[in-house]
Scaffold this motif. Structure first.
Motif, PDB file in Angstrom:
ATOM      1  N   UNK A 256      -1.775  -5.066   2.831  1.00  0.00           N
ATOM      2  CA  UNK A 256      -2.065  -5.927   1.680  1.00  0.00           C
ATOM      3  C   UNK A 256      -1.947  -5.188   0.356  1.00  0.00           C
ATOM      4  N   UNK A 257      -2.385  -3.938   0.332  1.00  0.00           N
ATOM      5  CA  UNK A 257      -2.330  -3.178  -0.916  1.00  0.00           C
ATOM      6  C   UNK A 257      -0.886  -3.014  -1.378  1.00  0.00           C
TER       7      UNK A 257
ATOM      8  N   UNK B 153       0.410  -6.139  -2.894  1.00  0.00           N
ATOM      9  CA  UNK B 153      -0.068  -6.319  -4.267  1.00  0.00           C
ATOM     10  C   UNK B 153       0.746  -5.468  -5.236  1.00  0.00           C
ATOM     11  N   UNK B 154       1.000  -4.207  -4.865  1.00  0.00           N
ATOM     12  CA  UNK B 154       1.755  -3.318  -5.758  1.00  0.00           C
ATOM     13  C   UNK B 154       3.190  -3.800  -5.937  1.00  0.00           C
ATOM     14  N   UNK B 155       3.785  -4.385  -4.875  1.00  0.00           N
ATOM     15  CA  UNK B 155       5.198  -4.742  -4.969  1.00  0.00           C
ATOM     16  C   UNK B 155       5.403  -6.077  -5.681  1.00  0.00           C
ATOM     17  N   UNK B 156       4.361  -6.933  -5.731  1.00  0.00           N
ATOM     18  CA  UNK B 156       4.559  -8.278  -6.273  1.00  0.00           C
ATOM     19  C   UNK B 156       3.888  -8.529  -7.623  1.00  0.00           C
ATOM     20  N   UNK B 157       2.796  -7.810  -7.902  1.00  0.00           N
ATOM     21  CA  UNK B 157       2.016  -8.168  -9.090  1.00  0.00           C
ATOM     22  C   UNK B 157       1.831  -6.992 -10.030  1.00  0.00           C
ATOM     23  N   UNK B 158       1.606  -7.355 -11.286  1.00  0.00           N
ATOM     24  CA  UNK B 158       1.102  -6.391 -12.255  1.00  0.00           C
ATOM     25  C   UNK B 158      -0.369  -6.670 -12.388  1.00  0.00           C
TER      26      UNK B 158
ATOM     27  N   UNK C 250       5.561  -0.172  -0.043  1.00  0.00           N
ATOM     28  CA  UNK C 250       5.882  -0.802  -1.321  1.00  0.00           C
ATOM     29  C   UNK C 250       7.397  -0.812  -1.532  1.00  0.00           C
TER      30      UNK C 250
ATOM     31  N   UNK D  30       8.856  -3.520   0.719  1.00  0.00           N
ATOM     32  CA  UNK D  30       8.505  -4.873   0.297  1.00  0.00           C
ATOM     33  C   UNK D  30       9.262  -5.273  -0.961  1.00  0.00           C
ATOM     34  N   UNK D  31       9.511  -4.293  -1.833  1.00  0.00           N
ATOM     35  CA  UNK D  31      10.253  -4.614  -3.049  1.00  0.00           C
ATOM     36  C   UNK D  31      11.669  -5.061  -2.715  1.00  0.00           C
TER      37      UNK D  31
ATOM     38  N   UNK E 129      12.402  -7.147  -0.403  1.00  0.00           N
ATOM     39  CA  UNK E 129      12.398  -8.547   0.048  1.00  0.00           C
ATOM     40  C   UNK E 129      12.353  -9.447  -1.185  1.00  0.00           C
TER      41      UNK E 129
ATOM     42  N   UNK F 203      11.638 -12.198  -3.902  1.00  0.00           N
ATOM     43  CA  UNK F 203      10.396 -12.929  -4.146  1.00  0.00           C
ATOM     44  C   UNK F 203      10.551 -14.415  -3.863  1.00  0.00           C
TER      45      UNK F 203
ATOM     46  N   UNK G  60      -1.590 -18.194   2.326  1.00  0.00           N
ATOM     47  CA  UNK G  60      -1.166 -16.815   2.125  1.00  0.00           C
ATOM     48  C   UNK G  60      -1.211 -16.025   3.435  1.00  0.00           C
TER      49      UNK G  60
ATOM     50  N   UNK H  50      13.769   3.225  -0.354  1.00  0.00           N
ATOM     51  CA  UNK H  50      14.051   3.200  -1.777  1.00  0.00           C
ATOM     52  C   UNK H  50      15.512   3.436  -2.123  1.00  0.00           C
TER      53      UNK H  50
ATOM     54  N   UNK I 121      12.992  -6.344 -10.075  1.00  0.00           N
ATOM     55  CA  UNK I 121      12.268  -7.602  -9.874  1.00  0.00           C
ATOM     56  C   UNK I 121      11.146  -7.705 -10.915  1.00  0.00           C
TER      57      UNK I 121
ATOM     58  N   UNK J 223       7.613  -8.678 -12.109  1.00  0.00           N
ATOM     59  CA  UNK J 223       6.365  -8.900 -11.396  1.00  0.00           C
ATOM     60  C   UNK J 223       5.476  -9.820 -12.213  1.00  0.00           C
ATOM     61  N   UNK J 224       4.711 -10.636 -11.488  1.00  0.00           N
ATOM     62  CA  UNK J 224       3.761 -11.514 -12.167  1.00  0.00           C
ATOM     63  C   UNK J 224       2.548 -10.712 -12.585  1.00  0.00           C
ATOM     64  N   UNK J 225       1.952 -11.135 -13.708  1.00  0.00           N
ATOM     65  CA  UNK J 225       0.704 -10.519 -14.120  1.00  0.00           C
ATOM     66  C   UNK J 225      -0.424 -11.285 -13.465  1.00  0.00           C
TER      67      UNK J 225
ATOM     68  N   UNK K 277      -4.747  -9.758  -7.769  1.00  0.00           N
ATOM     69  CA  UNK K 277      -4.128  -8.838  -6.816  1.00  0.00           C
ATOM     70  C   UNK K 277      -5.086  -7.714  -6.437  1.00  0.00           C
TER      71      UNK K 277
ATOM     72  N   UNK L  86      -6.461  -7.747  -2.980  1.00  0.00           N
ATOM     73  CA  UNK L  86      -5.631  -7.229  -1.895  1.00  0.00           C
ATOM     74  C   UNK L  86      -5.732  -5.707  -1.810  1.00  0.00           C
ATOM     75  N   UNK L  87      -5.990  -5.098  -2.954  1.00  0.00           N
ATOM     76  CA  UNK L  87      -6.042  -3.638  -2.997  1.00  0.00           C
ATOM     77  C   UNK L  87      -7.428  -3.130  -2.624  1.00  0.00           C
TER      78      UNK L  87
END
Lengths: 101, 271, 302
Positions: free
Chosen positions: B88-89, B92-97, B156, B159-160, B162, B164, B177, B270, C1, C3-5, C9, C12-13
């Motif tokens: 999960x972590x 989160x790192x690969x999809x969100x800021x 990460x 996942x990057x 894949x 979005x 989810x 990578x 890519x 990323x959404x803000x 998240x 998840x971390x």
């Protein structure tokens, strides 16, 4: 409930806390907390200051903390100055880096 | 003609290098089949007096083979814990800021950088104070400190890779989810998970310092037991070699299973 | 890519964060606490301020072991990175069982417990019972790693090259595999020399994996402990006593908790600084290439 408290303290007694180190960690924790709240309220953008790379507020904080750690080590290792001089210089550097770095 | 010459030279170079890798291992393997008298008496390229005695000692003495069992238990535990929290972590790192993401990521990596020797004593006291000393869980948790950062890093990367759009389509189709993550997303990064498991396994299996410090009797790993071969009468070379050979086998098995993902995974997804 | 803000998240971390923080932050705080005290036992400790830091920073033995450590890590990088690239270039490109076999054989040293690696070389390099030591002596070179410091140092280095070059080779191999065949075909049409292909096609594409390789090899060689401990025990004299070894001697051997803690923190700060420099260059490099790619893409599209 009150009986639980001493037990909780003894659970951490082995960590050998002292007042100065406790203050140190409270200080670091407070700085991180303030920066986080500030970041949520007003997200900051990357920018370029006098440092060679573009940085965010967090980057500048990290850079200045790391610099001051090494500054303390240099003062301790190479000079006979008091540690407070190093602390004063570090604080000064921290503020400058945060503002113009 | 020229290309043939080239490939011959390449092959020769590769063979030379692989013999450099295999020779020391070959020497260990041969030693494990020799008696101590033969090892110390003269230099022989293969056993003159072939014996299984060293292996029999290990497989019949419970303090010896329990070492292997203990090591396996904490290695598997470590791999399981690492994957459970790192997946999960890494998502989160690969999809969100999010607030502090970059610094969190670097903090994670800095744990991978911390020399284990730094943490030795506090670890011992921390796990003693919460009653975990000399359990497999203690070693697994301590190793997590080093395997999780690498796991998040590798995952990460995968996942990057894949797109979005796959997530978005799944959510539009009404996937929750959790269901999306397990049913659709995880199968897509299968090779990444395999490689991550391999790395966690590898790190935990080869580490000695922490594993030895955090155990005394019940969870003592094989690497710590191996020091027992140093006795009053000197080192029992044959036994030491046999124990060493047996520690190589699990690694070979694991890499056999992930061999097809290795090329991609070693670049940490990578490239 | 893009990323959404999304600060959610963090949920998840969180499990990972709690787990790592438990094992990382509490011990780190303890080390800081130890470093300012003179500790006799569980209940007797005296606050000594920064005395240990001054002592450790001025300890010439530790300076020596720091210098030795930097020389060692530097030698490791200088030897293993080019050798690893070379091996990767030698490997067959077509995926079949032979390639799998080569991959597995290459990865073998990586999967051997570190103390066993030490044991293997301890035996292999001995003049009386080891093939390597015996062969070197038979060539007429006087070699004995238990009594000669230079021999011991070289043996530790050789062992590290044997142990870790495969990691660099495998990383580079996977980097090379990702280069599309069209690049090579174009080079063939241009009649590019072997060197030109390497310099202008392969090396640039290897950059990102090479940074990972350098980072991992620096970090791991900087904390090397088990292998030299088993092989030489830090000797003869102090010839192969690296930082981790000095630290463990101090903390476990002499039970000098205060100085050991101060030393740990200085050690950690050095690794942190060097790694931060590496990490920043790594991420900076990637942003540069991303921008470059975006520019190329736009030009292609218009």
């Amino acid at each position: 409930m009150e009986d639980d408290l001493p037990e909780a303290i003894s659970l951490f007694a082995w960590m050998a806390w002292t007042q100065p180190t406790a203050l140190f960690f409270v200080g670091i924790g407070t700085i991180i907390l303030i920066m986080t709240v500030y970041e949520i309220k007003r997200p900051c953008a990357q920018r370029k200051g006098f440092l060679p790379i573009a940085t965010t507020r967090g980057d500048r904080l990290f850079i200045s903390l790391l610099t001051s750690a090494f500054l303390h080590l240099i003062v301790l290792g190479a000079t006979d100055w008091s540690i407070w001089i190093a602390l004063a210089i570090s604080t000064f550097l921290l503020l400058i880096t945060l503002r113009w770095g | 003609m020229q290309t043939k010459d080239m490939s011959m030279r390449k092959l020769l170079g590769l063979i030379l290098y692989i013999s450099f890798i295999l020779l020391p291992i070959y020497w260990l393997l041969m030693m494990s089949f020799k008696t101590n008298e033969e090892i110390l008496a003269q230099l022989t390229l293969w056993p003159q007096d072939f014996t299984f005695k060293n292996y029999i000692t290990i497989f019949t003495d419970s303090t010896w083979y329990m070492g292997y069992v203990n090591s396996m238990i904490y290695v598997v535990l470590n791999t399981a814990i690492t994957l459970t929290v790192a997946l999960p972590a890494a998502y989160a790192f690969s999809r969100f800021k999010f607030v502090g993401d970059k610094h969190l990521f670097f903090w994670l990596l800095s744990n991978r950088m911390a020399p284990p020797a730094v943490f030795l004593l506090p670890f011992f006291q921390l796990y003693s104070s919460v009653g975990l000393f000399d359990t497999h869980l203690a070693v697994a948790l301590a190793h997590c400190l080093f395997s999780i950062p690498l796991a998040v890093w590798i995952l990460e990367g995968f996942m990057s890779g894949v797109p979005k759009e796959i997530d978005e389509t799944a959510f539009i189709d009404g996937y929750s989810f959790g269901r999306f993550f397990i049913k659709i997303f995880l199968p897509m990064i299968r090779s990444g998970i395999g490689v991550t498991a391999f790395f966690s396994f590898m790190f935990s299996w080869v580490e000695l310092l922490l594993a030895r410090t955090l155990t005394s009797v019940d969870a003592k790993p094989i690497s710590a037991i191996m020091t027992r071969t140093v006795g009053a009468a000197g080192i029992d070379w044959g036994l030491l070699a046999a124990a060493g050979v047996l520690t190589i086998i699990p690694g070979i098995l694991v890499i056999w299973f992930v061999r097809n993902h290795v090329a991609k995974g070693f670049a940490l997804g990578r490239v | 890519m893009t990323k959404l803000r999304n600060n959610k998240a963090w949920w998840l971390v969180l499990p990972m964060f709690v787990l790592v923080a438990f094992s990382a932050i509490i011990p780190l705080m303890t080390v800081v606490n130890y470093s300012v005290q003179d500790i006799f036992d569980q209940n007797t400790a005296y606050f000594v301020g920064v005395e240990w830091y001054q002592e450790v920073l001025r300890d010439t033995r530790l300076h020596d072991s720091l210098i030795r450590q930097f020389i060692f890590s530097f030698s490791v990088l200088v030897i293993e990175i080019p050798l690893g690239i070379l091996i990767a270039l030698l490997m067959p490109k077509t995926p079949n069982w032979k390639t799998s076999l080569v991959l597995i054989l290459l990865a073998l040293p990586l999967l051997i417990p570190w103390n066993v690696v030490g044991t293997i070389w301890q035996v292999f390099a001995r003049g009386d019972i080891g093939l390597f030591g015996w062969a070197v002596n038979a060539l007429g070179i006087d070699y004995n790693y238990t009594s000669n410091s230079l021999d011991a140092w070289l043996t530790v280095l050789l062992m590290d090259v044997w142990h870790w070059t495969p990691l660099v080779a495998l990383l580079c191999y996977s980097g090379l595999r990702a280069i599309p065949n069209a690049y090579y075909q174009a080079a063939q049409i241009d009649r590019a020399s072997r060197w030109a292909v390497f310099r202008y096609i392969q090396l640039p594409r290897l950059k990102s994996v090479l940074v990972i390789a350098v980072l991992l090899r620096f970090m791991d060689s900087f904390m090397i402990y088990t292998e030299p401990f088993v092989l030489t025990g830090g000797g003869p004299g102090n010839a192969t006593t690296f930082l981790s070894q000095s630290l463990t001697q101090m903390a476990v051997g002499q039970f000098d908790l205060g100085p050991a803690a101060a030393f740990s923190l200085i050690y950690f700060l050095i690794v942190l600084l060097v790694s931060w420099l590496f990490f920043t260059t790594l991420t900076y490099e990637r942003e540069d290439t991303a921008q470059y790619k975006a520019v190329q893409h736009n030009e292609g599209g218009s």
